[in-house]
Design a protein around this motif. Structure first.
Motif, PDB file in Angstrom:
ATOM      1  N   PRO A  27      -6.120  34.488 -51.429  1.00 17.06           N
ATOM      2  CA  PRO A  27      -7.075  35.162 -51.379  1.00 17.06           C
ATOM      3  C   PRO A  27      -8.450  34.746 -52.322  1.00 17.06           C
ATOM      4  N   SER A  28      -7.933  33.973 -53.126  1.00 18.35           N
ATOM      5  CA  SER A  28      -9.174  33.348 -53.971  1.00 18.35           C
ATOM      6  C   SER A  28      -9.919  32.108 -53.334  1.00 18.35           C
ATOM      7  N   TYR A  29      -9.082  31.437 -52.317  1.00 16.87           N
ATOM      8  CA  TYR A  29      -9.339  30.578 -51.487  1.00 16.87           C
ATOM      9  C   TYR A  29     -10.455  31.174 -50.491  1.00 16.87           C
ATOM     10  N   LEU A  30      -9.893  32.080 -49.945  1.00 19.25           N
ATOM     11  CA  LEU A  30     -10.731  33.072 -49.035  1.00 19.25           C
ATOM     12  C   LEU A  30     -12.152  33.283 -49.661  1.00 19.25           C
ATOM     13  N   ILE A  31     -12.021  33.775 -50.797  1.00 18.79           N
ATOM     14  CA  ILE A  31     -13.360  34.231 -51.498  1.00 18.79           C
ATOM     15  C   ILE A  31     -14.280  33.112 -51.650  1.00 18.79           C
ATOM     16  N   ARG A  32     -13.738  31.865 -52.106  1.00 19.40           N
ATOM     17  CA  ARG A  32     -14.792  31.052 -52.404  1.00 19.40           C
ATOM     18  C   ARG A  32     -15.050  30.219 -51.092  1.00 19.40           C
ATOM     19  N   PHE A  33     -14.183  30.230 -49.953  1.00 19.01           N
ATOM     20  CA  PHE A  33     -14.861  29.791 -48.802  1.00 19.01           C
ATOM     21  C   PHE A  33     -14.662  30.796 -47.721  1.00 19.01           C
ATOM     22  N   TYR A  34     -15.582  31.753 -47.880  1.00 19.35           N
ATOM     23  CA  TYR A  34     -15.773  32.620 -47.114  1.00 19.35           C
ATOM     24  C   TYR A  34     -16.445  32.649 -45.722  1.00 19.35           C
ATOM     25  N   THR A  35     -15.590  31.972 -44.851  1.00 18.53           N
ATOM     26  CA  THR A  35     -16.108  31.477 -43.495  1.00 18.53           C
ATOM     27  C   THR A  35     -15.486  32.213 -42.399  1.00 18.53           C
ATOM     28  N   LEU A  36     -15.997  32.440 -41.534  1.00 20.44           N
ATOM     29  CA  LEU A  36     -15.545  33.205 -40.230  1.00 20.44           C
ATOM     30  C   LEU A  36     -14.073  32.360 -40.017  1.00 20.44           C
ATOM     31  N   GLU A  37     -14.048  31.157 -40.078  1.00 24.59           N
ATOM     32  CA  GLU A  37     -13.092  30.386 -39.548  1.00 24.59           C
ATOM     33  C   GLU A  37     -11.635  30.588 -40.546  1.00 24.59           C
ATOM     34  N   ASN A  38     -12.141  30.723 -41.821  1.00 24.64           N
ATOM     35  CA  ASN A  38     -10.828  30.989 -42.735  1.00 24.64           C
ATOM     36  C   ASN A  38     -10.482  32.379 -42.575  1.00 24.64           C
ATOM     37  N   ARG A  39     -11.370  33.389 -42.440  1.00 25.70           N
ATOM     38  CA  ARG A  39     -10.775  34.560 -42.419  1.00 25.70           C
ATOM     39  C   ARG A  39      -9.983  35.205 -41.084  1.00 25.70           C
ATOM     40  N   LYS A  40     -10.642  34.299 -39.944  1.00 27.37           N
ATOM     41  CA  LYS A  40      -9.810  34.263 -38.536  1.00 27.37           C
ATOM     42  C   LYS A  40      -8.411  33.746 -38.965  1.00 27.37           C
ATOM     43  N   ALA A  41      -8.473  32.661 -39.517  1.00 28.39           N
ATOM     44  CA  ALA A  41      -6.778  31.852 -39.680  1.00 28.39           C
ATOM     45  C   ALA A  41      -6.030  32.942 -40.453  1.00 28.39           C
ATOM     46  N   VAL A  42      -6.527  33.709 -41.614  1.00 30.74           N
ATOM     47  CA  VAL A  42      -5.395  34.444 -42.295  1.00 30.74           C
ATOM     48  C   VAL A  42      -5.265  35.723 -41.518  1.00 30.74           C
ATOM     49  N   HIS A  43      -6.245  36.098 -40.554  1.00 36.26           N
ATOM     50  CA  HIS A  43      -5.948  37.216 -39.505  1.00 36.26           C
ATOM     51  C   HIS A  43      -4.776  36.913 -38.905  1.00 36.26           C
ATOM     52  N   GLU A  44      -5.000  35.684 -38.176  1.00 35.77           N
ATOM     53  CA  GLU A  44      -4.010  35.309 -37.182  1.00 35.77           C
ATOM     54  C   GLU A  44      -2.624  35.092 -37.740  1.00 35.77           C
ATOM     55  N   ASP A  45      -2.502  34.460 -39.162  1.00 41.33           N
ATOM     56  CA  ASP A  45      -1.335  34.340 -39.653  1.00 41.33           C
ATOM     57  C   ASP A  45      -0.727  35.736 -40.050  1.00 41.33           C
ATOM     58  N   MET A  46      -1.500  36.853 -40.608  1.00 38.67           N
ATOM     59  CA  MET A  46      -0.773  38.382 -40.663  1.00 38.67           C
ATOM     60  C   MET A  46      -0.386  38.725 -39.486  1.00 38.67           C
ATOM     61  N   LYS A  47      -1.174  38.518 -38.200  1.00 32.63           N
ATOM     62  CA  LYS A  47      -0.581  38.986 -37.013  1.00 32.63           C
ATOM     63  C   LYS A  47       0.655  38.469 -36.766  1.00 32.63           C
ATOM     64  N   LYS A  48       1.079  37.189 -36.763  1.00 38.66           N
ATOM     65  CA  LYS A  48       2.148  36.397 -36.794  1.00 38.66           C
ATOM     66  C   LYS A  48       3.321  37.438 -37.628  1.00 38.66           C
ATOM     67  N   VAL A  49       3.001  37.665 -38.703  1.00 39.59           N
ATOM     68  CA  VAL A  49       3.848  38.316 -39.787  1.00 39.59           C
ATOM     69  C   VAL A  49       4.242  39.611 -39.380  1.00 39.59           C
ATOM     70  N   LEU A  50       3.169  40.506 -38.802  1.00 32.70           N
ATOM     71  CA  LEU A  50       3.297  41.950 -38.329  1.00 32.70           C
ATOM     72  C   LEU A  50       4.444  41.595 -37.094  1.00 32.70           C
ATOM     73  N   LYS A  51       4.165  40.877 -36.126  1.00 32.54           N
ATOM     74  CA  LYS A  51       4.961  40.644 -34.942  1.00 32.54           C
ATOM     75  C   LYS A  51       6.398  40.448 -35.503  1.00 32.54           C
ATOM     76  N   GLU A  52       6.524  39.656 -36.264  1.00 32.38           N
ATOM     77  CA  GLU A  52       7.928  39.169 -36.946  1.00 32.38           C
ATOM     78  C   GLU A  52       8.709  40.632 -37.487  1.00 32.38           C
ATOM     79  N   LEU A  53       7.567  41.280 -38.232  1.00 33.14           N
ATOM     80  CA  LEU A  53       8.267  42.781 -38.770  1.00 33.14           C
ATOM     81  C   LEU A  53       8.318  43.642 -37.570  1.00 33.14           C
ATOM     82  N   GLY A  54       8.131  43.401 -36.523  1.00 33.31           N
ATOM     83  CA  GLY A  54       8.143  44.332 -35.321  1.00 33.31           C
ATOM     84  C   GLY A  54       7.299  45.546 -35.611  1.00 33.31           C
ATOM     85  N   ARG A  55       6.054  45.132 -36.397  1.00 36.14           N
ATOM     86  CA  ARG A  55       5.010  46.458 -36.485  1.00 36.14           C
ATOM     87  C   ARG A  55       3.968  46.053 -35.352  1.00 36.14           C
TER      88      ARG A  55
END
Ligand code: SF4
Length: 239
Positions: A211-239
């Motif tokens: 998260p500190s990297y995200l704060i330092r480099f608060y670009t749309l690209e980085n935010r989208k990247a983390v969002h995509e990563d968390m979507k994969k996690v949710l899918k794996e969790l069946g949520r």
């Protein structure tokens, strides 16, 4: 196409970079390598355990005690063991406590913590305390928020392993380069490898930005990247 020879060369390069990051200036002999590098990396010892050990988080914390196993104990105010649901399906592993965390004895309570809570609650629709457990690769604050050193990571690593053994989550998310490199036992180029699945002792492991990297480099690209990563996690969790 990636040939076996090219794959082997890439793995060798990663391994040599990891040795360099651990402080080696020359290739150690096999005995020294086995003794030292195996301690630096969690994966080999865990892969034999496959999270089979029955241990409680309370027992791990008791064993840790008022730890002075490494020099990070000298400047800390509080040990930051971890917080959240001891039976969570999802564990976030960060790098180490900062000033706010050291003050309160809790992980991710400062600015990075607010960002992580936002990712978990607004982004993923989960409850931080009920649905996740959060800890770090070292439990005491490195002075001046420097990166934890290899001997410190090595001293604290057995407790991280035991925490994960106690929780037995379905998914682990490594936040940033240090956590990813510690859990995988090699130097991880996080910009290149974030968003990819790995395995840690039989548990799915997702790598993403700290998260500190995200704060330092608060670009749309980085935010989208983390969002995509968390979507994969949710899918794996069946949520
Ligand atoms: S960082 Fe870990 S090993 Fe080092 S003193 Fe703190 S709890 Fe002990």
């Amino acid at each position: 196409m990636e040939t076996p020879k090219r794959k082997a060369l890439i793995e060798l390069k990663n391994y040599l970079t990891h040795l360099k990051d651990l402080g080696y200036t020359e290739i150690p002999c096999e005995t020294e390598l086995l003794a030292n590098v195996a301690q630096e990396t969690a994966q080999p010892s865990l892969s034999t355990n496959k999270m089979s050990k029955n241990i409680s988080l309370g027992a791990v914390q008791k064993e840790l005690g008022d730890c002075t196993r490494c020099k990070l104990s000298e400047g800390r105010k509080n040990i930051v063991f971890g917080s959240g649901n001891a039976n969570a399906d999802l564990v976030f592993v960060g790098e180490g406590p900062g000033a706010d965390e050291d003050e309160q004895g809790l992980p991710f309570v400062g600015r990075s913590g607010k960002k992580l809570t936002e990712i978990i609650e607004k982004g993923m629709g989960l409850n931080r305390e009920k649905d996740t457990y959060i800890c770090n690769i070292v439990k005491c604050r490195p002075p001046g928020n420097r990166d934890p050193e290899p001997d410190e990571v090595s001293a604290c690593n057995p407790f991280l392993i035991e925490q994960l053994q106690a929780i037995k989550p379905k998914v682990i998310v490594a936040l940033g380069k240090s956590a990813s490199s510690t859990l995988l036992g090699r130097t991880v180029p996080i910009v290149k490898e974030r968003g990819t699945w790995h395995e840690y002792a039989g548990i799915k492991l997702m790598l993403t930005f700290h998260p500190s990297y995200l704060i330092r480099f608060y670009t749309l690209e980085n935010r989208k990247a983390v969002h995509e990563d968390m979507k994969k996690v949710l899918k794996e969790l069946g949520r």
